[in-house]
Design an enzyme around this catalytic site. Structure first.
Site, PDB file in Angstrom:
ATOM      1  CB  THR A 121      -0.918   0.001   1.230  1.00  0.00           C
ATOM      2  OG1 THR A 121      -1.793  -1.123   1.151  1.00  0.00           O
ATOM      3  CG2 THR A 121      -1.758   1.280   1.287  1.00  0.00           C
ATOM      4  CE  LYS A 175      -5.407  -1.491   2.271  1.00  0.00           C
ATOM      5  NZ  LYS A 175      -4.083  -2.126   2.315  1.00  0.00           N
ATOM      6  CE  LYS A 192       1.829   2.165   4.224  1.00  0.00           C
ATOM      7  NZ  LYS A 192       2.294   0.954   3.529  1.00  0.00           N
TER       8      LYS A 192
END
Lengths: 288, 288
Positions: free
Chosen positions: A97, A172, A240
């Site tokens: 990701t 995502k 993150k």
């Protein structure tokens, strides 16, 4: 079956590479911390490589699952990076990701070398990787997707082509924004239930069949009520991901007030020492 | 079967009383706007009453579903209120979403008169009332619950005794807090998806089987994407409910930052003219 290289033997990459090996692929692995890759080979067979470029040499498909944008740039475009040895016609799939920007940068770098590139972040967590039931959100062109889909089926229950390079990462991000809203609402709701003197488990039982229902309510509310926060996806990783969302939102000029707020709440949880606890630990801000 | 009185022939009370009639009860109805009660009797049979006290006279069970705390106090404790004629041993069930404080006040007033009292807000919306599949969250004592449960089964698929007087209202508040978090996350996520150039329906399809899943995502994201906001539970009503939550939180000293923020966002939607639109219209703050 293909010769494949997998770079990054973490809690996600390790089991994903294992499923590729079990599916019959010829797997070579690399990890920055060498011992993890050696342990993987000792447990699963396959080959060990000293560098990303060595792992990628002769591979039909190269896959990565590393930490962040910088880690990813290092193993692909850096000195001894995989792109230096990948052959024209080969395929590169990134499961990390990361930002949509680096996904697009790698797609361009691949195109210049005749390498197909897919950005393909996953959801389903460590459990999904272990049991081969990940959801994969893919960005890239149709030809690369057709090439990569049967490879990814080794560890995925659902693989969607979401659009051009970067679209997997953007999808995502949408996923993480939904989760942030659900979890902060659930944290406030569970704290309210407990402080108001209700039996929080009974409350969850009665409301979880209606309009308040969510996967997180069904799966995490019972553990939140017990104060258990060791179910996989850590606050540090969520921060993150939310940083990627907020960076993308800044670049395209979007207001995301709840996302920004929940990101700050996760900072509070980190400051309470909860960075390695799972994302449902937002309740700790209220209850310690 | 019992002689019952139902006070409040709105979009919820009307169909609930109809289910009671269909179950064989002898139903008398009252409504502040007289014409609605008359229309109900014309359509369903049963009896019409001019005042709450007249409706309640001789009733074994009196039920209410009105607007807010003030409306509720008027039809119960006010001049010509139902409590003035209810007999000892009778049961009072309130289905309005109101404060826990008034629920406790009515329980005390009932106890002083030998009347059993249940606070019993519902979820499931107008559709749930119409098809007799509401969830009922009940506060009160076990004896009153045992008395009221078979009556409520006429329109409920799920009836939970959550604790003493007020516990039904507090449970409903927990439900609304969960929904507030889910919907604001979903609004930011859908806006992000569309502004980032994704096919938002495809995104919902791929993420709705995992950790981001919610009832709202499955049922409202597709309509949000189309800009349709006419599915029942209105922003004006949600603001009333969130006001109850925030009042209760203030009185017991709880921080509820997301709930307070989403309440303000609903104020924005009201100011855009969306007070009668459904709660998923939070997306309008971003997209007009």
């Amino acid at each position: 079956m293909a010769r494949v290289a997998f770079l990054g033997m973490g809690v996600m990459g390790g089991p994903m590479a294992r499923h590729l090996k079990a599916a019959g692929h010829d797997v070579t692995v690399y990890n920055r911390t060498r011992a993890k890759a050696e342990a993987w080979v000792a447990a699963n067979g396959g080959a060990f490589a000293e560098t990303p470029s060595e792992a990628a040499k002769g591979a039909e498909v190269v896959l990565t699952c590393v930490g962040n944008d910088d880690d990813l740039r290092a193993v692909t475009l850096g000195p001894d990076g995989a792109f230096s040895t990948m052959a024209p016609g080969s395929l590169y799939i990134d499961h990390t990701t990361v930002s949509a920007a680096i996904a697009r940068e790698l797609a361009e770098a691949g195109a210049a070398r005749g390498i197909g590139v897919l950005d393909a972040p996953v959801s389903g967590g460590q459990a999904g990787a272990e049991n081969g039931r990940l959801t994969v959100m893919v960005g890239g062109d149709a030809e690369s997707f057709a090439h990569g889909e049967p490879v990814m089926q080794a560890y995925a229950q659902r693989i969607g082509l979401m659009g051009p390079a970067g679209a997997g990462q953007l999808t995502k991000m949408v996923n993480q924004v939904c989760i942030a809203g659900v979890l902060q609402g659930l944290a406030e709701a569970m704290n309210f239930a407990m402080e108001a003197g209700l039996d929080a488990n009974a409350v969850v039982d009665v409301i979880s069949k209606g309009a308040a229902q969510s996967w997180q309510m069904e799966n995490r509310a019972p553990t939140m009520i017990k104060g258990e926060y060791d179910f996989g996806f850590a606050v540090d990783w969520m921060r993150k991901d939310l940083s990627l969302v907020l960076g993308e939102a800044r670049s395209i000029g979007l207001s995301m007030p709840l996302t920004a707020l929940v990101d700050q709440f996760y900072a509070d949880v980190q400051n309470m020492g909860g960075g390695r606890q799972d994302t449902s630990s937002l309740l700790r801000r209220f209850r310690g």
